[in-house]
Design a protein around this motif. Structure first.
Motif, short mmCIF file in Angstrom:
data_model
loop_
_atom_site.label_atom_id
_atom_site.label_comp_id
_atom_site.label_asym_id
_atom_site.label_seq_id
_atom_site.Cartn_x
_atom_site.Cartn_y
_atom_site.Cartn_z
N ASN A 49 0.92 -1.13 -0.47
CA ASN A 49 0.02 0.07 -0.37
C ASN A 49 0.39 1.16 0.17
OD1 ASN A 49 -1.63 2.11 1.15
ND2 ASN A 49 -2.87 0.58 1.56
N PRO A 50 1.19 2.38 -0.95
CA PRO A 50 1.49 3.31 -1.22
C PRO A 50 1.66 4.03 0.12
CG PRO A 50 0.69 2.74 -3.39
CD PRO A 50 -0.06 2.01 -2.62
N ARG A 51 0.45 4.32 0.42
CA ARG A 51 0.17 5.16 1.39
C ARG A 51 0.96 4.87 3.05
NH1 ARG A 51 -3.21 6.62 5.53
NH2 ARG A 51 -3.52 4.49 5.69
N ARG A 52 0.56 3.90 2.92
CA ARG A 52 0.60 3.12 4.57
C ARG A 52 2.65 2.35 4.02
NH1 ARG A 52 -0.79 0.86 8.42
NH2 ARG A 52 1.24 -0.65 8.55
N ARG A 53 2.86 2.84 3.15
CA ARG A 53 4.11 2.53 2.89
C ARG A 53 4.97 4.03 2.78
NH1 ARG A 53 5.48 0.13 -1.44
NH2 ARG A 53 4.80 1.81 -3.15
N GLU A 54 4.36 4.77 2.94
CA GLU A 54 4.82 6.27 2.87
C GLU A 54 5.32 6.78 4.44
OE1 GLU A 54 3.85 10.75 1.48
OE2 GLU A 54 2.72 9.22 0.32
N VAL A 55 4.08 6.44 5.07
CA VAL A 55 4.19 6.67 6.61
C VAL A 55 5.15 5.57 7.06
CG1 VAL A 55 2.78 6.34 8.78
CG2 VAL A 55 1.35 7.14 6.70
N VAL A 56 6.00 5.22 6.66
CA VAL A 56 7.08 3.73 7.48
C VAL A 56 7.98 4.57 7.23
CG1 VAL A 56 7.99 1.82 7.62
CG2 VAL A 56 5.12 2.04 7.12
N GLU A 57 8.13 4.86 6.03
CA GLU A 57 9.11 5.65 5.31
C GLU A 57 9.49 7.37 6.62
OE1 GLU A 57 8.71 5.91 1.49
OE2 GLU A 57 9.57 3.53 0.89
N THR A 58 8.28 7.50 6.55
CA THR A 58 8.55 9.18 7.34
C THR A 58 8.80 8.80 8.51
OG1 THR A 58 7.13 9.85 5.99
CG2 THR A 58 7.12 11.00 8.36
N VAL A 59 8.66 7.42 9.65
CA VAL A 59 8.76 6.91 10.65
C VAL A 59 10.35 7.18 10.67
CG1 VAL A 59 8.61 5.38 12.07
CG2 VAL A 59 6.20 6.71 11.27
N ILE A 60 10.84 6.47 9.59
CA ILE A 60 12.09 5.74 9.14
C ILE A 60 12.61 6.91 9.61
CG2 ILE A 60 13.86 4.61 8.02
CD1 ILE A 60 11.51 2.25 7.14
N GLU A 61 12.81 7.95 8.73
CA GLU A 61 13.27 8.90 8.09
C GLU A 61 13.70 10.21 9.46
OE1 GLU A 61 14.54 12.10 4.89
OE2 GLU A 61 12.17 11.17 5.32
N SER A 62 12.55 10.26 10.43
CA SER A 62 12.26 10.91 11.88
C SER A 62 13.37 10.09 13.21
CB SER A 62 11.27 10.53 12.11
OG SER A 62 10.97 11.54 13.40
N ILE A 63 13.19 8.64 13.09
CA ILE A 63 14.35 7.94 13.72
C ILE A 63 15.59 8.40 13.78
CG2 ILE A 63 14.12 6.12 15.18
CD1 ILE A 63 11.43 5.22 14.81
N ASN A 64 15.37 8.04 12.04
CA ASN A 64 17.04 7.95 11.72
C ASN A 64 17.58 8.68 11.69
OD1 ASN A 64 19.22 6.00 10.30
ND2 ASN A 64 18.85 8.20 9.42
N THR A 65 17.45 10.72 11.33
CA THR A 65 17.96 11.95 11.65
C THR A 65 18.00 11.98 13.18
OG1 THR A 65 16.36 12.06 9.39
CG2 THR A 65 17.07 13.79 11.42
N GLU A 66 16.99 11.43 13.85
CA GLU A 66 17.76 11.74 15.34
C GLU A 66 18.44 11.60 16.23
OE1 GLU A 66 16.68 14.64 17.23
OE2 GLU A 66 15.39 14.26 15.59
N LEU A 67 18.51 9.68 15.83
CA LEU A 67 19.58 8.87 15.74
C LEU A 67 20.40 9.09 15.64
CD1 LEU A 67 19.91 6.33 17.55
CD2 LEU A 67 19.81 5.20 15.24
N LYS A 68 21.12 9.04 14.62
CA LYS A 68 22.59 10.06 14.42
C LYS A 68 22.86 11.19 14.29
CE LYS A 68 22.91 6.33 12.02
NZ LYS A 68 21.39 5.79 11.28
N LEU A 69 21.54 12.33 14.71
CA LEU A 69 22.23 13.71 14.70
C LEU A 69 22.72 13.51 16.38
CD1 LEU A 69 19.25 15.87 13.54
CD2 LEU A 69 21.99 15.76 13.07
N ASN A 70 22.42 12.59 17.21
CA ASN A 70 22.43 12.55 18.40
C ASN A 70 24.36 12.02 18.69
OD1 ASN A 70 20.27 13.97 19.76
ND2 ASN A 70 19.59 11.53 19.81
#
Length: 294
Positions: A49-70
């Motif tokens: 499902n493209p919409r759900r995949r986009e939601v999951v990818e947004t969460v991945i980017e959010s978590i990864n960004t904070e993790l790597k910046l820290n």
């Protein structure tokens, strides 16, 4: 299944219409750091499902960004002026692309750096060491310059440049100095408004400079003005400053900022901006790399 309690249930709630619920789920997943990133990437790869995949990818980017910046902030805070260029390279690469895993990144880079380590010797002069290093870097490993106008991400991202051996001047120079740091070569950067040049420093003295545009060609201080003129620059002597590794990381991030500011990827732009803030407010490159550059 990842070692995250109720993982599947949490994934199902990621796109819950109640924003309080979805945000609570995101915070819960973020507590598991890299484990969540890897698990969610697998979910996104299977999602039809493209919409759900986009939601999951947004969460991945959010978590990864904070993790790597820290991680980058911790590295900077604990390294003083001599930050590891390899660690910085991995963190920044995985900040831009969450799929970059440490093990293959490390293996690919150290396969390159081991080529020089096998040839290094304490019995050689500085010039001899750099000439051997240059031969290995530019000829045996075949690192070469592409996209000298600094516009294309594929020639800027260090994980890709290490893989293809093709990069823009900032990326190739970063990898050159990163390999030099691992090899124990006393290389630093001489900055000037709009760019920098690698310099070999011994006992606090600048012995010679290195032209990455010309396969690591060595030149002395009396040729520095000619080198700047070849780049179309007129730099006053007082504007040259010898800098440590932190400056190189900042310069590389600025080059990424320039590339992604010309794209439509606002999330990557914001992540790079936040990474730059970690290294302070000083900036080394001009706003327009078409006119000034490495």
């Amino acid at each position: 299944m990842p070692d995250i309690p109720d993982f599947q249930y949490l994934v199902e709630l990621l796109d819950d219409e109640d924003s309080v619920v979805s945000e609570s789920v995101r915070r819960r997943l973020s507590e598991f750091g890299q484990t969540s990133v890897r698990a969610l990437m697998a979910v996104a790869a299977r999602e039809s499902n493209p919409r759900r995949r986009e939601v999951v990818e947004t969460v991945i980017e959010s978590i990864n960004t904070e993790l790597k910046l820290n991680a980058l902030r911790s590295l900077f805070d604990n390294s003083g002026s001599c930050v590891s260029l390899f660690e910085s390279a991995y963190i920044i690469s995985s900040l831009i692309d969450p799929s970059v895993a440490r093990e293959p990144f490390e293996e690919r880079f150290f396969r390159c750096s081991s080529e020089y380590m096998a040839e290094s010797s304490d019995q050689r002069t500085a010039v001899e060491n750099i000439r051997i290093f240059n031969h290995i870097f530019f000829h045996r490993l075949s690192f070469s310059l592409y996209d000298v106008d600094v516009r294309l991400p594929e020639y800027a991202l260090l994980n890709e440049v290490i893989r293809t051996r093709k990069g823009n001047p900032f990326a190739v120079a970063y990898i050159y100095l990163m390999m030099g740091q691992v090899a124990g070569l006393p290389l630093r950067v001489l900055t000037f408004p709009g760019g920098f040049v690698p310099v070999y420093v011994e006992n606090g003295k600048e012995l010679f400079y290195i032209n990455v545009y010309r396969n690591g060609e060595i030149f002395l201080k009396d040729s520095l003005t000619a080198f700047m003129s070849a780049l179309g620059l007129n730099i006053a002597p007082e504007d040259f400053k010898l800098r440590d590794e932190n400056a190189l990381v900042s310069i590389y991030l600025e080059s990424l900022q320039y590339i992604f500011s010309n794209s439509s990827d606002e999330k990557k732009c914001r992540a790079i901006d936040r990474a730059l803030e970690i290294f302070g407010t000083e900036r080394f490159l001009s706003a327009d790399l078409d006119e000034e550059g490495y």
